[in-house]
Design a protein around this motif. Structure first.
Motif, PDB file in Angstrom:
ATOM      1  N   MET A 146      29.194  55.013   2.855  1.00 19.42           N
ATOM      2  CA  MET A 146      29.851  56.070   2.086  1.00 19.42           C
ATOM      3  C   MET A 146      30.264  55.548   0.712  1.00 19.42           C
ATOM      4  O   MET A 146      30.922  54.502   0.604  1.00 19.42           O
ATOM      5  CB  MET A 146      31.091  56.575   2.822  1.00 19.42           C
ATOM      6  N   VAL A 147      29.877  56.265  -0.319  1.00 15.38           N
ATOM      7  CA  VAL A 147      30.337  55.938  -1.670  1.00 15.38           C
ATOM      8  C   VAL A 147      31.806  56.316  -1.774  1.00 15.38           C
ATOM      9  O   VAL A 147      32.196  57.456  -1.471  1.00 15.38           O
ATOM     10  CB  VAL A 147      29.509  56.697  -2.727  1.00 15.38           C
ATOM     11  N   GLN A 148      32.619  55.351  -2.169  1.00 14.86           N
ATOM     12  CA  GLN A 148      34.053  55.602  -2.347  1.00 14.86           C
ATOM     13  C   GLN A 148      34.276  56.164  -3.752  1.00 14.86           C
ATOM     14  O   GLN A 148      34.779  55.513  -4.653  1.00 14.86           O
ATOM     15  CB  GLN A 148      34.837  54.308  -2.135  1.00 14.86           C
ATOM     16  N   GLY A 149      33.849  57.384  -3.906  1.00 12.14           N
ATOM     17  CA  GLY A 149      33.886  58.053  -5.199  1.00 12.14           C
ATOM     18  C   GLY A 149      32.796  59.111  -5.241  1.00 12.14           C
ATOM     19  O   GLY A 149      32.466  59.724  -4.210  1.00 12.14           O
ATOM     20  N   ASP A 150      32.231  59.318  -6.415  1.00 10.93           N
ATOM     21  CA  ASP A 150      31.228  60.364  -6.613  1.00 10.93           C
ATOM     22  C   ASP A 150      29.818  59.787  -6.582  1.00 10.93           C
ATOM     23  O   ASP A 150      29.594  58.639  -6.984  1.00 10.93           O
ATOM     24  CB  ASP A 150      31.434  61.062  -7.956  1.00 10.93           C
ATOM     25  N   ILE A 151      28.885  60.602  -6.126  1.00  8.63           N
ATOM     26  CA  ILE A 151      27.452  60.330  -6.289  1.00  8.63           C
ATOM     27  C   ILE A 151      26.963  61.179  -7.454  1.00  8.63           C
ATOM     28  O   ILE A 151      27.262  62.381  -7.534  1.00  8.63           O
ATOM     29  CB  ILE A 151      26.666  60.642  -5.015  1.00  8.63           C
ATOM     30  N   VAL A 152      26.211  60.567  -8.354  1.00  9.03           N
ATOM     31  CA  VAL A 152      25.761  61.248  -9.572  1.00  9.03           C
ATOM     32  C   VAL A 152      24.231  61.211  -9.643  1.00  9.03           C
ATOM     33  O   VAL A 152      23.632  60.137  -9.547  1.00  9.03           O
ATOM     34  CB  VAL A 152      26.340  60.580 -10.840  1.00  9.03           C
ATOM     35  N   GLY A 175      11.923  63.398  -3.129  1.00  9.17           N
ATOM     36  CA  GLY A 175      12.031  63.164  -1.696  1.00  9.17           C
ATOM     37  C   GLY A 175      11.906  61.696  -1.332  1.00  9.17           C
ATOM     38  O   GLY A 175      12.623  61.192  -0.455  1.00  9.17           O
ATOM     39  N   ASP A 176      11.006  60.991  -1.996  1.00 11.39           N
ATOM     40  CA  ASP A 176      10.854  59.555  -1.728  1.00 11.39           C
ATOM     41  C   ASP A 176      12.092  58.777  -2.174  1.00 11.39           C
ATOM     42  O   ASP A 176      12.485  57.791  -1.524  1.00 11.39           O
ATOM     43  CB  ASP A 176       9.615  59.023  -2.445  1.00 11.39           C
ATOM     44  N   LEU A 177      12.713  59.196  -3.282  1.00  8.64           N
ATOM     45  CA  LEU A 177      13.941  58.559  -3.735  1.00  8.64           C
ATOM     46  C   LEU A 177      15.031  58.718  -2.680  1.00  8.64           C
ATOM     47  O   LEU A 177      15.733  57.753  -2.328  1.00  8.64           O
ATOM     48  CB  LEU A 177      14.384  59.174  -5.062  1.00  8.64           C
ATOM     49  N   VAL A 178      15.183  59.923  -2.156  1.00  5.69           N
ATOM     50  CA  VAL A 178      16.188  60.167  -1.124  1.00  5.69           C
ATOM     51  C   VAL A 178      15.889  59.333   0.120  1.00  5.69           C
ATOM     52  O   VAL A 178      16.811  58.759   0.737  1.00  5.69           O
ATOM     53  CB  VAL A 178      16.228  61.667  -0.781  1.00  5.69           C
ATOM     54  N   ALA A 179      14.616  59.249   0.489  1.00  6.54           N
ATOM     55  CA  ALA A 179      14.248  58.456   1.667  1.00  6.54           C
ATOM     56  C   ALA A 179      14.625  56.990   1.482  1.00  6.54           C
ATOM     57  O   ALA A 179      15.100  56.334   2.427  1.00  6.54           O
ATOM     58  CB  ALA A 179      12.761  58.604   1.941  1.00  6.54           C
ATOM     59  N   LYS A 189      17.233  54.921   3.812  1.00  3.23           N
ATOM     60  CA  LYS A 189      16.806  53.671   4.449  1.00  3.23           C
ATOM     61  C   LYS A 189      17.751  52.539   4.098  1.00  3.23           C
ATOM     62  O   LYS A 189      17.975  51.615   4.906  1.00  3.23           O
ATOM     63  CB  LYS A 189      15.379  53.332   4.013  1.00  3.23           C
ATOM     64  N   GLY A 190      18.335  52.594   2.910  1.00  9.12           N
ATOM     65  CA  GLY A 190      19.298  51.573   2.490  1.00  9.12           C
ATOM     66  C   GLY A 190      20.680  51.774   3.090  1.00  9.12           C
ATOM     67  O   GLY A 190      21.584  50.986   2.798  1.00  9.12           O
ATOM     68  N   GLY A 191      20.848  52.823   3.887  1.00 11.49           N
ATOM     69  CA  GLY A 191      22.097  53.023   4.600  1.00 11.49           C
ATOM     70  C   GLY A 191      23.042  54.040   3.996  1.00 11.49           C
ATOM     71  O   GLY A 191      24.150  54.240   4.502  1.00 11.49           O
ATOM     72  N   LEU A 192      22.653  54.719   2.919  1.00 11.63           N
ATOM     73  CA  LEU A 192      23.540  55.696   2.302  1.00 11.63           C
ATOM     74  C   LEU A 192      23.738  56.892   3.223  1.00 11.63           C
ATOM     75  O   LEU A 192      22.771  57.440   3.760  1.00 11.63           O
ATOM     76  CB  LEU A 192      22.969  56.152   0.958  1.00 11.63           C
ATOM     77  N   LYS A 193      25.011  57.311   3.384  1.00  7.60           N
ATOM     78  CA  LYS A 193      25.326  58.433   4.268  1.00  7.60           C
ATOM     79  C   LYS A 193      26.043  59.570   3.544  1.00  7.60           C
ATOM     80  O   LYS A 193      26.115  60.678   4.064  1.00  7.60           O
ATOM     81  CB  LYS A 193      26.193  57.950   5.428  1.00  7.60           C
ATOM     82  N   ALA A 234      18.498  65.372   0.668  1.00  8.57           N
ATOM     83  CA  ALA A 234      19.449  64.373   1.147  1.00  8.57           C
ATOM     84  C   ALA A 234      19.975  64.745   2.527  1.00  8.57           C
ATOM     85  O   ALA A 234      20.051  63.895   3.436  1.00  8.57           O
ATOM     86  CB  ALA A 234      20.595  64.232   0.150  1.00  8.57           C
ATOM     87  N   ARG A 235      20.342  65.992   2.705  1.00  7.06           N
ATOM     88  CA  ARG A 235      20.875  66.431   3.992  1.00  7.06           C
ATOM     89  C   ARG A 235      19.830  66.299   5.088  1.00  7.06           C
ATOM     90  O   ARG A 235      20.153  65.993   6.244  1.00  7.06           O
ATOM     91  CB  ARG A 235      21.391  67.863   3.872  1.00  7.06           C
ATOM     92  N   ALA A 236      18.556  66.519   4.737  1.00  8.41           N
ATOM     93  CA  ALA A 236      17.484  66.352   5.727  1.00  8.41           C
ATOM     94  C   ALA A 236      17.344  64.905   6.166  1.00  8.41           C
ATOM     95  O   ALA A 236      16.832  64.626   7.262  1.00  8.41           O
ATOM     96  CB  ALA A 236      16.169  66.854   5.147  1.00  8.41           C
ATOM     97  N   HIS A 237      17.804  63.973   5.333  1.00  8.50           N
ATOM     98  CA  HIS A 237      17.757  62.543   5.664  1.00  8.50           C
ATOM     99  C   HIS A 237      19.119  62.030   6.155  1.00  8.50           C
ATOM    100  O   HIS A 237      19.338  60.813   6.223  1.00  8.50           O
ATOM    101  CB  HIS A 237      17.321  61.729   4.445  1.00  8.50           C
ATOM    102  N   GLY A 238      20.027  62.936   6.443  1.00 12.46           N
ATOM    103  CA  GLY A 238      21.314  62.527   6.980  1.00 12.46           C
ATOM    104  C   GLY A 238      22.332  62.117   5.944  1.00 12.46           C
ATOM    105  O   GLY A 238      23.366  61.528   6.288  1.00 12.46           O
ATOM    106  N   ILE A 239      22.088  62.396   4.674  1.00 12.82           N
ATOM    107  CA  ILE A 239      23.048  62.083   3.611  1.00 12.82           C
ATOM    108  C   ILE A 239      23.818  63.365   3.296  1.00 12.82           C
ATOM    109  O   ILE A 239      23.242  64.345   2.816  1.00 12.82           O
ATOM    110  CB  ILE A 239      22.340  61.557   2.349  1.00 12.82           C
ATOM    111  N   ARG A 240      25.099  63.357   3.592  1.00 16.07           N
ATOM    112  CA  ARG A 240      25.912  64.562   3.441  1.00 16.07           C
ATOM    113  C   ARG A 240      26.489  64.643   2.028  1.00 16.07           C
ATOM    114  O   ARG A 240      27.224  63.758   1.587  1.00 16.07           O
ATOM    115  CB  ARG A 240      27.059  64.563   4.455  1.00 16.07           C
ATOM    116  N   LEU A 241      26.138  65.693   1.325  1.00 17.84           N
ATOM    117  CA  LEU A 241      26.629  65.908  -0.031  1.00 17.84           C
ATOM    118  C   LEU A 241      27.184  67.321  -0.150  1.00 17.84           C
ATOM    119  O   LEU A 241      26.653  68.261   0.463  1.00 17.84           O
ATOM    120  CB  LEU A 241      25.512  65.728  -1.062  1.00 17.84           C
ATOM    121  N   GLU A 242      28.239  67.469  -0.931  1.00 20.81           N
ATOM    122  CA  GLU A 242      28.746  68.801  -1.246  1.00 20.81           C
ATOM    123  C   GLU A 242      27.819  69.451  -2.280  1.00 20.81           C
ATOM    124  O   GLU A 242      26.918  68.810  -2.829  1.00 20.81           O
ATOM    125  CB  GLU A 242      30.173  68.703  -1.790  1.00 20.81           C
TER     126      GLU A 242
END
Length: 493
Positions: free
Chosen positions: A124-130, A145-149, A153-157, A283-291
């Motif tokens: 989890m980023v302790q702040g904002d994702i930009v 899509g490849d960037l998100v993948a 893979k690097g563990g971003l959630k 991102a959400r399809a790869h399990g990365i939750r973003l508002e």
């Protein structure tokens, strides 16, 4: 039938040259002869091609101007109306390519980045994702899509803070030209964040008495739906489209034009928000939750988590010249000038042309799509000749248009190459480039502009995607270009 033709089967690639208009330079030296030849350096030119007969046979109306010159010396071999300002259409992109190569450099790449404003703990980023755009006009859904993948893979959630997007690397403009219909994808919006040439894919299929409609940002491997653009079917014959801007862009399409099914690309007028939505969906399809994304007025400071880089600038420009992508031309031109409006940016490019080549041009955009730009045949030919003499890198990225026979068909295997940029608008057609013979022959540089701007301007804006008579006019103009070039090559190459 016309409405159906505009809709059915037009899920085309984003890179297609389309109709539009206008640019301008001034000539230097020499006086046109009564036969259309040119007196160069005080010596009479060789017997010119009988261009007047070919022009009369083309039956274009309006004006036809051309210049053909020796590529090595700049000697004008034949000219007709060489100093008449006419719209260059997409031939203007050749000037833009030269400008971008000079100002940005051949090593330039456009970069789209994902930043974190705080440390990453437990994914989890302790702040904002930009999502920070770099003005890349070539970014496609599969790359995003490849960037998100890679991030997943690097563990971003996700992030404890917001999901921000920054599109301020380039000015945010809702379109290139005001004199184009709302629905045409080639009149793209501009932003520091671009995706799929700033278009969405609209698809419809008849199901009983109704239609099934889908809007998405499809790539070859990813198919994210798009919610911020909605298309409804209206029970009417005309107008073909209506458009209403807003947080959700609302389209209606005339049912009388739809038939049983089909698809086409529609423009997006707020590209930054569009790219942010697609990124969040992927991102959400790869399990990365973003508002939901929020636009940031300034670029936040942060650590880079990932990026997408464009191809090197010469590759980007080669594809721009080949496929005549208006968005690419405007993005690279604006990036080269650093200015905030198309008119100011094109004026800066015009000033650069005067300083670099001694030619006056009057450009109002970087793609040739708008109706105010003007260029002369002598000016365009001079730019090409001096650019090659200075080894500025344009000629290697021009498309080989092929030598044409009198019917307008390419002669396969012909030894003479025609490396050129074409331009096509409603009742406007241009072609400029190099005639390259086999080793030992005389290389030529040429510019041909045909145009009936008054006829174009008389077409109502809503009908400018394909007005009556324009396709036949363009076919005749292109046939004339091929006939002139083949005769020039036979006479002087």
């Amino acid at each position: 039938m016309m409405l159906a033709g505009l809709l059915a089967g037009v899920a085309l690639p984003a890179v297609a040259e389309v109709m539009d208009t206008s640019p301008r330079p001034k000539a230097r030296g020499g006086k046109a002869s009564a036969t259309g030849g040119e007196v160069a350096g005080g010596q009479a030119a060789r017997k010119p091609v009988d261009a007047e007969a070919l022009i009369a046979e083309a039956k274009l109306g309006g004006s036809v101007a051309f210049v053909v010159m020796d590529a090595a010396t700049g000697e004008v071999l034949q000219a007709r109306e060489p100093d008449l300002p006419l719209p260059p259409a997409s031939v203007a992109k050749a000037v833009t390519a030269l400008y971008a190569l000079d100002r940005l450099g051949p090593g330039h790449r456009f970069v789209t980045r994902v930043l974190a404003t705080g440390p990453v703990q437990g994914g989890m980023v302790q702040g904002d994702i930009v999502l920070a755009g770099g003005g890349d006009p070539t970014l496609q859904t599969d790359q995003l899509g490849d960037l998100v993948a890679r991030l997943a893979k690097g563990g971003l959630k996700g992030a404890t803070g917001r999901f921000l997007y920054w599109d301020g690397a380039l000015p945010v403009l809702r379109g290139i030209a005001e004199d184009q219909p709302d629905h045409v994808g080639y009149n793209a919006a501009i932003s520091g964040l671009c995706l799929n040439f700033n278009r969405v894919h609209f698809e419809w299929k008849r199901e009983g008495a109704d239609w099934r409609v889908a809007v998405d940002a499809r790539g070859e491997r990813f198919l994210p739906p798009v919610g911020r653009v909605r298309v409804a079917i209206a029970q009417r014959e005309a107008p073909l489209f209506t458009y209403a801007p807003g947080q959700v862009e609302e389209w209606t399409v005339a049912s009388g034009a739809l038939g049983k099914g089909g698809s086409r690309w529609l423009p997006v007028r707020d590209p930054g928000a569009y790219v942010a939505e697609v990124f969040r969906t992927l991102a959400r399809a790869h399990g990365i939750r973003l508002e939901a994304g929020e636009r940031s007025e300034a670029l936040p400071a942060g650590r880079e988590l990932g990026r997408v880089e464009s191809e090197p600038l010469p590759v980007v420009l080669r594809d721009m010249l080949k496929f005549s992508t208006n968005l690419t031309a405007e993005c690279v031109g604006l990036a080269a000038s650093g200015l905030s409006t198309l008119d100011a940016s094109a004026r800066a490019m015009s000033d650069w042309v005067a300083a670099a080549f001694g030619v006056e041009v009057d450009l109002h955009d970087h793609s040739g799509l708008g109706g105010r730009s003007r260029v002369t045949a002598r000016g365009m030919a001079t730019i090409l000749q001096r650019a090659e003499a200075g080894r500025r890198g344009l000629k290697p990225i021009l498309r080989d248009m092929g030598m044409k026979d009198d019917a307008g068909k390419e002669i396969k295997g012909h030894k003479v190459k025609v490396l050129a940029k074409s331009g096509t608008l409603n009742f406007v057609s241009g072609l400029a480039g190099h005639v390259v013979p086999p080793a030992g022959g005389r290389e030529l540089v040429f510019a041909i502009f045909s145009g009936d701007p008054a006829r174009r301007d008389a077409v109502p804006v809503a009908l400018r995607e394909g007005p009556d008579g324009s396709a036949a006019w363009t076919k005749r103009a292109r046939r004339l270009q091929g006939r002139l070039i083949s005769r020039w090559a036979a006479t002087w190459s």
